[in-house]
Scaffold this active site. Structure first.
Site, PDB file in Angstrom:
ATOM      1  N   GLU A   1       0.825  -1.216   0.000  1.00  0.00           N
ATOM      2  CA  GLU A   1       0.000   0.000   0.000  1.00  0.00           C
ATOM      3  C   GLU A   1       0.850   1.253   0.000  1.00  0.00           C
ATOM      4  O   GLU A   1       2.075   1.202   0.117  1.00  0.00           O
ATOM      5  CB  GLU A   1      -0.918  -0.004   1.220  1.00  0.00           C
ATOM      6  CG  GLU A   1      -0.154   0.011   2.533  1.00  0.00           C
ATOM      7  CD  GLU A   1      -1.077  -0.171   3.727  1.00  0.00           C
ATOM      8  OE1 GLU A   1      -2.160  -0.747   3.571  1.00  0.00           O
ATOM      9  OE2 GLU A   1      -0.690   0.283   4.813  1.00  0.00           O
TER      10      GLU A   1
ATOM     11  N   CYS B   1       6.893   0.241  14.862  1.00  0.00           N
ATOM     12  CA  CYS B   1       6.497   1.097  13.746  1.00  0.00           C
ATOM     13  C   CYS B   1       5.939   2.384  14.353  1.00  0.00           C
ATOM     14  O   CYS B   1       4.964   2.353  15.099  1.00  0.00           O
ATOM     15  CB  CYS B   1       5.464   0.423  12.855  1.00  0.00           C
ATOM     16  SG  CYS B   1       4.964   1.471  11.463  1.00  0.00           S
TER      17      CYS B   1
ATOM     18  N   HIS C   1       4.846   0.346  -0.118  1.00  0.00           N
ATOM     19  CA  HIS C   1       5.670  -0.436   0.813  1.00  0.00           C
ATOM     20  C   HIS C   1       4.925  -1.668   1.305  1.00  0.00           C
ATOM     21  O   HIS C   1       3.690  -1.741   1.253  1.00  0.00           O
ATOM     22  CB  HIS C   1       6.111   0.429   1.997  1.00  0.00           C
ATOM     23  CG  HIS C   1       4.951   0.969   2.785  1.00  0.00           C
ATOM     24  ND1 HIS C   1       4.281   2.103   2.412  1.00  0.00           N
ATOM     25  CD2 HIS C   1       4.345   0.521   3.906  1.00  0.00           C
ATOM     26  CE1 HIS C   1       3.315   2.342   3.276  1.00  0.00           C
ATOM     27  NE2 HIS C   1       3.315   1.392   4.192  1.00  0.00           N
TER      28      HIS C   1
ATOM     29  N   HIS D   1       6.474   6.229   7.622  1.00  0.00           N
ATOM     30  CA  HIS D   1       6.692   5.113   8.551  1.00  0.00           C
ATOM     31  C   HIS D   1       8.134   5.155   9.031  1.00  0.00           C
ATOM     32  O   HIS D   1       9.051   5.397   8.233  1.00  0.00           O
ATOM     33  CB  HIS D   1       6.523   3.763   7.846  1.00  0.00           C
ATOM     34  CG  HIS D   1       5.137   3.242   7.840  1.00  0.00           C
ATOM     35  ND1 HIS D   1       4.305   3.259   8.935  1.00  0.00           N
ATOM     36  CD2 HIS D   1       4.425   2.645   6.853  1.00  0.00           C
ATOM     37  CE1 HIS D   1       3.155   2.718   8.629  1.00  0.00           C
ATOM     38  NE2 HIS D   1       3.191   2.345   7.367  1.00  0.00           N
TER      39      HIS D   1
ATOM     40  N   HIS E   1       0.503   5.688   1.236  1.00  0.00           N
ATOM     41  CA  HIS E   1      -0.267   6.733   1.913  1.00  0.00           C
ATOM     42  C   HIS E   1       0.639   7.939   2.097  1.00  0.00           C
ATOM     43  O   HIS E   1       1.855   7.862   1.894  1.00  0.00           O
ATOM     44  CB  HIS E   1      -0.811   6.230   3.254  1.00  0.00           C
ATOM     45  CG  HIS E   1       0.143   5.382   4.034  1.00  0.00           C
ATOM     46  ND1 HIS E   1       1.313   5.892   4.563  1.00  0.00           N
ATOM     47  CD2 HIS E   1       0.137   4.054   4.345  1.00  0.00           C
ATOM     48  CE1 HIS E   1       1.957   4.909   5.181  1.00  0.00           C
ATOM     49  NE2 HIS E   1       1.280   3.776   5.055  1.00  0.00           N
TER      50      HIS E   1
END
Lengths: 166, 166
Positions: free
Chosen positions: B94, B148, B134, B100, B96
């Site tokens: 995905e 994370c 990723h 991260h 966004h």
């Protein structure tokens, strides 16, 4: 893997000095690109500079800093640092509006939060809420290392001489 | 050690669903107080619930989540989660807007960033810049666990079928 994001880098430069330690002024080029910092062993990372500070005014002692995320133009709203306190070292006793998240990853140490002091062992995780007096220290014989995550934009720490409430 | 901060908790509730996994909806009372989560061993923490998700649409598999910081009214601008991927498990592919930061703390795994795939070993740290496709995966025989860190307020992940650029 380059991914410049000039629209956000200006905001990133506004961050206040890092808690407990001097300001991690960004010296390199701003570069909000994907990257991996390889662990080299001994709590050091490839591409991450270890910065050492000497005590100035009695406020802190024997701490090194490694800024993993936050000094190179990353646009995220937080910074990830690895700090290490040598035996008998300590951070300054202080308070500020921004929060701390501390994760112990090397040795063990102590964290003072408000009027209480807690031990921190491997992977113990502390959340220090806004305006709480706090201090980290290493009264043990081995290095005490921990991640400390903070907001990218944060207020300047205020030194505290004596705790008055939490 | 309680330190309520009602003025900020409203903002905190606006966070979008967690990347790669379902939304970590806050179920408990909001409480922006100091706290310590003790490590219990086996990559579990006292007071932190381990949440497990089963595959629904083929997008991800065999992942558990532990939200250390972010589900209990903390006012910081980031959330800290520990994810663990079992052998042969993987997160969804995905992208966004939000970043991260991934720090491997258990075993080893793979991270796909854009068109490249990298190994992640102990304390290797990855920065995934905005809008980068990723995926995390564990092709090994032991669990792959990692922190994370994400912005507290973040956009909803967009699933990707095929990579077209980084």
């Amino acid at each position: 893997m380059k991914r410049a994001n000039p629209s956000n880098t200006k905001k990133n430069s506004e961050h206040a000095p890092s808690c407990d330690w001097r300001s991690p002024r960004n010296k390199g080029a701003r570069d909000d690109s994907n990257r991996i910092y390889r662990y080299k062993g001994n709590f050091r990372w490839s591409g991450v500079k270890t910065e050492k500070y000497k005590q100035k005014d009695g406020g802190w002692s024997a701490i090194s800093r490694n800024v993993l995320i936050g000094n190179q133009g990353e646009t995220c709203k937080f910074h990830l640092r690895y700090f290490e306190i040598e035996p008998d070292g300590y951070s300054s006793l202080e308070r500020h509006r921004h929060e701390h998240v501390v994760v112990c990853i090397r040795g063990k140490g102590k964290i003072r939060i408000g009027e209480k002091t807690y031990s921190l062992n491997y992977l113990d995780t502390a959340y220090v809420a806004p305006d709480t007096v706090h201090q980290l220290a290493n009264p043990y014989d081995e290095p005490f290392g921990f991640f400390c995550i903070v907001n990218a934009k944060r207020d300047r720490p205020k030194p505290v001489k004596k705790i008055s409430g939490s």
